[in-house]
Design a protein around this motif. Structure first.
Motif, PDB file in Angstrom:
ATOM      1  N   ARG A 164       0.788  -1.224   0.000  1.00 56.42           N
ATOM      2  CA  ARG A 164       0.000   0.000   0.000  1.00 56.42           C
ATOM      3  C   ARG A 164       0.826   1.284   0.000  1.00 56.42           C
ATOM      4  O   ARG A 164       0.263   2.365  -0.086  1.00 56.42           O
ATOM      5  N   SER A 165       2.151   1.197   0.113  1.00 59.47           N
ATOM      6  CA  SER A 165       2.988   2.375  -0.089  1.00 59.47           C
ATOM      7  C   SER A 165       3.150   2.554  -1.592  1.00 59.47           C
ATOM      8  O   SER A 165       3.389   1.585  -2.315  1.00 59.47           O
ATOM      9  N   LYS A 166       2.997   3.788  -2.045  1.00 54.71           N
ATOM     10  CA  LYS A 166       3.043   4.079  -3.476  1.00 54.71           C
ATOM     11  C   LYS A 166       4.232   4.993  -3.771  1.00 54.71           C
ATOM     12  O   LYS A 166       4.425   6.005  -3.110  1.00 54.71           O
ATOM     13  N   TYR A 167       5.020   4.611  -4.800  1.00 54.58           N
ATOM     14  CA  TYR A 167       6.202   5.359  -5.214  1.00 54.58           C
ATOM     15  C   TYR A 167       5.995   5.916  -6.617  1.00 54.58           C
ATOM     16  O   TYR A 167       5.579   5.194  -7.510  1.00 54.58           O
ATOM     17  N   THR A 168       6.310   7.190  -6.784  1.00 49.19           N
ATOM     18  CA  THR A 168       6.195   7.861  -8.072  1.00 49.19           C
ATOM     19  C   THR A 168       7.514   8.573  -8.354  1.00 49.19           C
ATOM     20  O   THR A 168       8.130   9.106  -7.437  1.00 49.19           O
ATOM     21  N   ARG A 225      11.969  -0.379   1.656  1.00 47.70           N
ATOM     22  CA  ARG A 225      11.681   0.956   1.124  1.00 47.70           C
ATOM     23  C   ARG A 225      12.827   1.428   0.235  1.00 47.70           C
ATOM     24  O   ARG A 225      12.610   2.093  -0.767  1.00 47.70           O
ATOM     25  N   PHE A 226      14.065   1.045   0.586  1.00 46.47           N
ATOM     26  CA  PHE A 226      15.209   1.419  -0.244  1.00 46.47           C
ATOM     27  C   PHE A 226      15.183   0.678  -1.575  1.00 46.47           C
ATOM     28  O   PHE A 226      15.486   1.249  -2.620  1.00 46.47           O
ATOM     29  N   LYS A 227      14.802  -0.597  -1.531  1.00 44.85           N
ATOM     30  CA  LYS A 227      14.685  -1.384  -2.764  1.00 44.85           C
ATOM     31  C   LYS A 227      13.680  -0.715  -3.704  1.00 44.85           C
ATOM     32  O   LYS A 227      13.910  -0.614  -4.906  1.00 44.85           O
ATOM     33  N   ASN A 228      12.592  -0.229  -3.148  1.00 41.57           N
ATOM     34  CA  ASN A 228      11.564   0.420  -3.966  1.00 41.57           C
ATOM     35  C   ASN A 228      12.050   1.739  -4.561  1.00 41.57           C
ATOM     36  O   ASN A 228      11.766   2.041  -5.720  1.00 41.57           O
ATOM     37  N   VAL A 229      12.789   2.511  -3.786  1.00 43.21           N
ATOM     38  CA  VAL A 229      13.350   3.771  -4.291  1.00 43.21           C
ATOM     39  C   VAL A 229      14.348   3.473  -5.404  1.00 43.21           C
ATOM     40  O   VAL A 229      14.346   4.124  -6.457  1.00 43.21           O
ATOM     41  N   ILE A 230      15.199   2.483  -5.195  1.00 43.63           N
ATOM     42  CA  ILE A 230      16.184   2.093  -6.216  1.00 43.63           C
ATOM     43  C   ILE A 230      15.474   1.634  -7.482  1.00 43.63           C
ATOM     44  O   ILE A 230      15.806   2.068  -8.593  1.00 43.63           O
ATOM     45  N   ASN A 231      14.502   0.737  -7.347  1.00 42.73           N
ATOM     46  CA  ASN A 231      13.797   0.228  -8.524  1.00 42.73           C
ATOM     47  C   ASN A 231      13.030   1.315  -9.259  1.00 42.73           C
ATOM     48  O   ASN A 231      13.004   1.335 -10.493  1.00 42.73           O
ATOM     49  N   VAL A 248      11.696  11.068  -6.024  1.00 40.64           N
ATOM     50  CA  VAL A 248      10.906   9.870  -5.758  1.00 40.64           C
ATOM     51  C   VAL A 248       9.944  10.227  -4.628  1.00 40.64           C
ATOM     52  O   VAL A 248      10.363  10.568  -3.520  1.00 40.64           O
ATOM     53  N   THR A 249       8.671  10.177  -4.954  1.00 39.44           N
ATOM     54  CA  THR A 249       7.615  10.529  -4.009  1.00 39.44           C
ATOM     55  C   THR A 249       7.041   9.253  -3.422  1.00 39.44           C
ATOM     56  O   THR A 249       6.791   8.297  -4.143  1.00 39.44           O
ATOM     57  N   ARG A 250       6.831   9.276  -2.105  1.00 38.71           N
ATOM     58  CA  ARG A 250       6.259   8.107  -1.442  1.00 38.71           C
ATOM     59  C   ARG A 250       5.031   8.499  -0.632  1.00 38.71           C
ATOM     60  O   ARG A 250       5.060   9.453   0.125  1.00 38.71           O
ATOM     61  N   TYR A 251       3.970   7.756  -0.854  1.00 36.06           N
ATOM     62  CA  TYR A 251       2.793   7.789  -0.001  1.00 36.06           C
ATOM     63  C   TYR A 251       2.892   6.583   0.919  1.00 36.06           C
ATOM     64  O   TYR A 251       2.894   5.451   0.452  1.00 36.06           O
ATOM     65  N   PHE A 252       2.989   6.817   2.209  1.00 37.12           N
ATOM     66  CA  PHE A 252       3.165   5.765   3.209  1.00 37.12           C
ATOM     67  C   PHE A 252       1.806   5.417   3.813  1.00 37.12           C
ATOM     68  O   PHE A 252       1.065   6.298   4.240  1.00 37.12           O
TER      69      PHE A 252
END
Length: 113
Positions: free
Chosen positions: A5-9, A98-104, A85-89
């Motif tokens: 449910r965390s969204k990365y843009t 969370r780092f893996k998601n930012v990297i990807n 990189v924007t994250r909705y937590f």
């Protein structure tokens, strides 16, 4: 990217000077999507006239996430590029994922760029 449910843009901007960052971020944060986000983490690399590279980052409370973005910009040898990189937590702890998601998210952007 959506993870528990965390969204990365990812948003990017071409820039040539450090002053452009403040203008871009000011404009970006006028948008309610980015205003309401939990974190708007960014890093940039600018190639200066003398050939040196100016690098900087801001974690916006997402400790060390900026490092993930900057490292991917360095690996891609990207210059004159700002990546946000924007994250909705959504209150589910992701810990190191969370780092893996930012990297990807950053890698996906750079591959398409």
């Amino acid at each position: 990217i959506i993870d528990r449910r965390s969204k990365y843009t990812v948003v990017w901007w071409y820039l040539e000077t450090k002053t452009e960052i403040h203008e871009f971020m000011k404009d970006l944060l006028k948008d309610k999507y980015f205003q309401k986000a939990t974190h708007n983490t960014y890093a940039y690399r600018i190639k200066l006239e003398n050939g040196s590279i100016l690098e900087w980052k801001n974690d916006d409370g997402e400790t060390w996430a900026w490092n993930c973005i900057l490292r991917e910009l360095q690996r891609a040898e990207a210059t004159n590029t700002l990546v946000v990189v924007t994250r909705y937590f959504w209150w589910i702890q992701l810990h190191s994922d969370r780092f893996k998601n930012v990297i990807n998210a950053t890698k996906e952007f750079l591959e398409k760029m």
